[in-house]
Design a protein around this motif. Sequence first.
Motif, PDB file in Angstrom:
ATOM      1  N   GLY A 130       0.819  -1.205   0.000  1.00 25.77           N
ATOM      2  CA  GLY A 130       0.000   0.000   0.000  1.00 25.77           C
ATOM      3  C   GLY A 130       0.850   1.251   0.000  1.00 25.77           C
ATOM      4  O   GLY A 130       2.070   1.210  -0.148  1.00 25.77           O
ATOM      5  N   LEU A 131       0.163   2.379   0.148  1.00 25.32           N
ATOM      6  CA  LEU A 131       0.847   3.662   0.145  1.00 25.32           C
ATOM      7  C   LEU A 131       1.642   3.852   1.429  1.00 25.32           C
ATOM      8  O   LEU A 131       1.265   3.345   2.490  1.00 25.32           O
ATOM      9  CB  LEU A 131      -0.159   4.787  -0.032  1.00 25.32           C
ATOM     10  CG  LEU A 131      -0.977   4.771  -1.338  1.00 25.32           C
ATOM     11  CD1 LEU A 131      -1.997   5.903  -1.339  1.00 25.32           C
ATOM     12  CD2 LEU A 131      -0.057   4.885  -2.539  1.00 25.32           C
ATOM     13  N   GLN A 132       2.709   4.574   1.343  1.00 23.19           N
ATOM     14  CA  GLN A 132       3.555   4.842   2.505  1.00 23.19           C
ATOM     15  C   GLN A 132       3.597   6.329   2.774  1.00 23.19           C
ATOM     16  O   GLN A 132       3.772   7.131   1.853  1.00 23.19           O
ATOM     17  CB  GLN A 132       4.972   4.316   2.264  1.00 23.19           C
ATOM     18  CG  GLN A 132       5.875   4.438   3.481  1.00 23.19           C
ATOM     19  CD  GLN A 132       7.232   3.813   3.233  1.00 23.19           C
ATOM     20  OE1 GLN A 132       7.618   3.617   2.097  1.00 23.19           O
ATOM     21  NE2 GLN A 132       7.949   3.503   4.296  1.00 23.19           N
ATOM     22  N   GLU A 133       3.408   6.689   4.063  1.00 21.59           N
ATOM     23  CA  GLU A 133       3.457   8.099   4.437  1.00 21.59           C
ATOM     24  C   GLU A 133       4.905   8.555   4.545  1.00 21.59           C
ATOM     25  O   GLU A 133       5.742   7.868   5.133  1.00 21.59           O
ATOM     26  CB  GLU A 133       2.746   8.317   5.773  1.00 21.59           C
ATOM     27  CG  GLU A 133       1.254   8.029   5.738  1.00 21.59           C
ATOM     28  CD  GLU A 133       0.599   8.285   7.091  1.00 21.59           C
ATOM     29  OE1 GLU A 133       1.258   8.906   7.949  1.00 21.59           O
ATOM     30  OE2 GLU A 133      -0.550   7.852   7.282  1.00 21.59           O
ATOM     31  N   ILE A 134       5.175   9.707   4.024  1.00 21.33           N
ATOM     32  CA  ILE A 134       6.511  10.291   4.090  1.00 21.33           C
ATOM     33  C   ILE A 134       6.377  11.713   4.622  1.00 21.33           C
ATOM     34  O   ILE A 134       5.640  12.526   4.053  1.00 21.33           O
ATOM     35  CB  ILE A 134       7.200  10.312   2.711  1.00 21.33           C
ATOM     36  CG1 ILE A 134       7.375   8.880   2.191  1.00 21.33           C
ATOM     37  CG2 ILE A 134       8.551  11.015   2.796  1.00 21.33           C
ATOM     38  CD1 ILE A 134       8.006   8.801   0.827  1.00 21.33           C
ATOM     39  N   GLY A 141       3.754  16.543   8.117  1.00 21.02           N
ATOM     40  CA  GLY A 141       3.210  15.375   7.444  1.00 21.02           C
ATOM     41  C   GLY A 141       2.961  14.232   8.405  1.00 21.02           C
ATOM     42  O   GLY A 141       2.770  14.435   9.619  1.00 21.02           O
ATOM     43  N   LEU A 142       2.932  12.996   7.878  1.00 20.10           N
ATOM     44  CA  LEU A 142       2.681  11.781   8.670  1.00 20.10           C
ATOM     45  C   LEU A 142       1.365  11.881   9.449  1.00 20.10           C
ATOM     46  O   LEU A 142       1.339  11.817  10.687  1.00 20.10           O
ATOM     47  CB  LEU A 142       3.842  11.517   9.633  1.00 20.10           C
ATOM     48  CG  LEU A 142       5.223  11.353   9.015  1.00 20.10           C
ATOM     49  CD1 LEU A 142       6.255  11.091  10.101  1.00 20.10           C
ATOM     50  CD2 LEU A 142       5.249  10.244   7.982  1.00 20.10           C
ATOM     51  N   PRO A 143       0.241  12.041   8.734  1.00 23.33           N
ATOM     52  CA  PRO A 143      -1.035  12.211   9.445  1.00 23.33           C
ATOM     53  C   PRO A 143      -1.456  10.990  10.253  1.00 23.33           C
ATOM     54  O   PRO A 143      -2.250  11.107  11.178  1.00 23.33           O
ATOM     55  CB  PRO A 143      -2.023  12.495   8.305  1.00 23.33           C
ATOM     56  CG  PRO A 143      -1.390  11.882   7.091  1.00 23.33           C
ATOM     57  CD  PRO A 143       0.075  12.054   7.277  1.00 23.33           C
ATOM     58  N   GLY A 144      -0.945   9.799   9.902  1.00 20.37           N
ATOM     59  CA  GLY A 144      -1.352   8.597  10.624  1.00 20.37           C
ATOM     60  C   GLY A 144      -0.453   8.214  11.771  1.00 20.37           C
ATOM     61  O   GLY A 144      -0.679   7.182  12.411  1.00 20.37           O
ATOM     62  N   LEU A 181      10.183   8.658   7.787  1.00 20.93           N
ATOM     63  CA  LEU A 181       9.286   7.525   7.555  1.00 20.93           C
ATOM     64  C   LEU A 181       8.743   6.992   8.873  1.00 20.93           C
ATOM     65  O   LEU A 181       9.400   7.073   9.921  1.00 20.93           O
ATOM     66  CB  LEU A 181      10.030   6.397   6.832  1.00 20.93           C
ATOM     67  CG  LEU A 181      10.665   6.731   5.483  1.00 20.93           C
ATOM     68  CD1 LEU A 181      11.390   5.511   4.946  1.00 20.93           C
ATOM     69  CD2 LEU A 181       9.618   7.208   4.493  1.00 20.93           C
ATOM     70  N   ARG A 182       7.540   6.428   8.811  1.00 20.76           N
ATOM     71  CA  ARG A 182       6.961   5.746   9.965  1.00 20.76           C
ATOM     72  C   ARG A 182       7.469   4.305  10.022  1.00 20.76           C
ATOM     73  O   ARG A 182       7.750   3.692   8.991  1.00 20.76           O
ATOM     74  CB  ARG A 182       5.440   5.738   9.866  1.00 20.76           C
ATOM     75  CG  ARG A 182       4.771   7.088  10.020  1.00 20.76           C
ATOM     76  CD  ARG A 182       3.269   6.941   9.855  1.00 20.76           C
ATOM     77  NE  ARG A 182       2.739   5.954  10.787  1.00 20.76           N
ATOM     78  CZ  ARG A 182       1.505   5.433  10.709  1.00 20.76           C
ATOM     79  NH1 ARG A 182       0.703   5.796   9.734  1.00 20.76           N
ATOM     80  NH2 ARG A 182       1.094   4.554  11.590  1.00 20.76           N
ATOM     81  N   THR A 183       7.600   3.785  11.220  1.00 22.26           N
ATOM     82  CA  THR A 183       7.984   2.382  11.386  1.00 22.26           C
ATOM     83  C   THR A 183       6.798   1.512  11.784  1.00 22.26           C
ATOM     84  O   THR A 183       6.871   0.288  11.680  1.00 22.26           O
ATOM     85  CB  THR A 183       9.082   2.233  12.454  1.00 22.26           C
ATOM     86  OG1 THR A 183       8.570   2.675  13.726  1.00 22.26           O
ATOM     87  CG2 THR A 183      10.304   3.060  12.081  1.00 22.26           C
ATOM     88  N   GLY A 184       5.735   2.122  12.284  1.00 16.49           N
ATOM     89  CA  GLY A 184       4.561   1.355  12.687  1.00 16.49           C
ATOM     90  C   GLY A 184       4.712   0.638  14.003  1.00 16.49           C
ATOM     91  O   GLY A 184       3.897  -0.236  14.342  1.00 16.49           O
ATOM     92  N   ARG A 185       5.736   0.940  14.799  1.00 18.84           N
ATOM     93  CA  ARG A 185       5.931   0.288  16.092  1.00 18.84           C
ATOM     94  C   ARG A 185       6.438   1.302  17.103  1.00 18.84           C
ATOM     95  O   ARG A 185       6.915   2.377  16.746  1.00 18.84           O
ATOM     96  CB  ARG A 185       6.935  -0.863  15.975  1.00 18.84           C
ATOM     97  CG  ARG A 185       8.329  -0.449  15.503  1.00 18.84           C
ATOM     98  CD  ARG A 185       9.229  -1.651  15.256  1.00 18.84           C
ATOM     99  NE  ARG A 185      10.554  -1.276  14.793  1.00 18.84           N
ATOM    100  CZ  ARG A 185      11.600  -1.069  15.588  1.00 18.84           C
ATOM    101  NH1 ARG A 185      11.458  -1.200  16.899  1.00 18.84           N
ATOM    102  NH2 ARG A 185      12.785  -0.734  15.081  1.00 18.84           N
ATOM    103  N   VAL A 186       6.320   0.937  18.377  1.00 16.10           N
ATOM    104  CA  VAL A 186       6.823   1.795  19.437  1.00 16.10           C
ATOM    105  C   VAL A 186       8.265   1.405  19.755  1.00 16.10           C
ATOM    106  O   VAL A 186       8.768   0.386  19.279  1.00 16.10           O
ATOM    107  CB  VAL A 186       5.946   1.693  20.706  1.00 16.10           C
ATOM    108  CG1 VAL A 186       4.552   2.198  20.433  1.00 16.10           C
ATOM    109  CG2 VAL A 186       5.903   0.259  21.216  1.00 16.10           C
TER     110      VAL A 186
END
Length: 528
Positions: free
Chosen positions: A32-36, A51-54, A97-102
């Motif tokens: 899918g799309l990746q937030e930058i 940026g990085l709204p999510g 970039l987001r990593t999706g983890r803490v």
Amino acid sequence: MKLSFENELKQSYQQLFEQFKHSRETAQPSCGLQEIGTVKSVSAGVAIVDGLPGAGFEELLLFPGNIHGIAFNIDEHEIGVIMLGDYSLLNAGDEVLRTGRVMDVAVGNDLIGRVIDPIGRALDGKGQIFSTQRMPIERPAPAIMARSPVTEPLQTGLKVLDALLPIGRGQRELIMGDRQTGKTSIAIDTILNQKGKDVICVYCAIGQKAASVAKILATLKLHNAFDYTVVMVTEGNDPPGLDYIAPYAATTIGEFFMSSGKDVLIVYDDLTQHARSYRELSLLLRRPPGREAFPGDIFYLHSRLLERSTHLNDENGGGSLTALPIIETEEQNMSAYIPTNLISITDGQIYLSPTLFALGVLPAVDVGKSVSRVGGKAQRAGFRKVSGALKLAYAQFEELESFARFGARLDANSLLTIEHGQRIRACLKQAESRPLPVAAQIVILLTLTNGLFDTISLSSINEAQTAVVAGLASLSPPIVACLEQADSLTDDNKQQVLNMVKTVLQPFMLTDPQLPLKTQPISAGTHE
């Protein structure tokens, strides 16, 4: 000629198309799309990202150069990020970039004997640490129903603590005092005393000088304490973000061993630096300042950390995590903001007096201002029996000593109380990095409470203690085993111990014990 050239061109295009089609079919499915995002600005330890709204709160973000940061301020149009690496090479406009983890840290038995930073990188030159398991640094504290009462003692090897201020496994005991009063020495001695007791130790140095850390590491190595110790270090020149996450990462490592059913001791050295680093980050992120410029959630900063220290019940493995947080006071002010916060969070405090330290009374524990709210429940019967009246006698001595400084004339009983108190103080002194085993402590305390040291001059107290400890070898094995387990002695066994002590102390006694003891001048410096 022209026709053959066109045919070759068509064939080459067809081959390229087939290769492209094959590569598309065999490629991994798209995620899918990746937030930058984009770096707007970078300052001392923090970055502002557009940026990085999510992105979520405390999500780990990736910057150029493999530098990580924690999303800390989630505003409508931008994100305030705490940097965890060398941010000097970042510039406005760099991609994020987001990593999706803490934020998490490696855990496991491979960490024992290693020196690491909060991210898990090795600092001891022994190669990279390979661990298959990672756990988040921020974890909820165990539920109340998952905990058990504190019933087992954690022996520190220090007579003044094990006798008067006992610590239990699963307790949180604050060590506080001014600069250079021996706070770290007490914690390190406690770690050294866990050798052979099946206790895993975690030492977390927060923003310490490299020279101080090197000295501590040398002490641990000299006494073979690395066999059961994990050391986590952040130095003074590290980013404040590393200071912020260090105690949480160290606690996660300790919780891994606790969940395995082991007893763990963790030392935070010290939480003053931790609070100051958090204040620095909060001010840089323009959070509203409160008292002494600390943010409003400064209490929650330490309460959520120390609540993770506990004794689990048998259904949850039965392990324990004992915390010894260290805090620095200024000008002996125990009522300052951060010290009062930690006093209210912990289960007691050990206060180190700069006055006693200057007099050479080491460890410089002020028994009157120190308290253990839990450890007394876990103290062994042997210690309770020999140290029952010791604290009261010591308090009476300190009061009389202060009164006598004004030149008051004291009666004979008061002079004897002062003589006895001077010997209590001398016996509670202990050299650094020399923790005493339980049997040696009990026999010394038994000798002290029975007044057998009162007929010995103060200058000979150290030699007399050494002789008493050496005399343990002459006792029968059942009595020695009872002393080592700190069980209550029978009257017959107690009398055998006292007979041995009287025999050993005979060469040290004053020439004429029938005469009243000659008191030394009463002053603040009355000590060995």
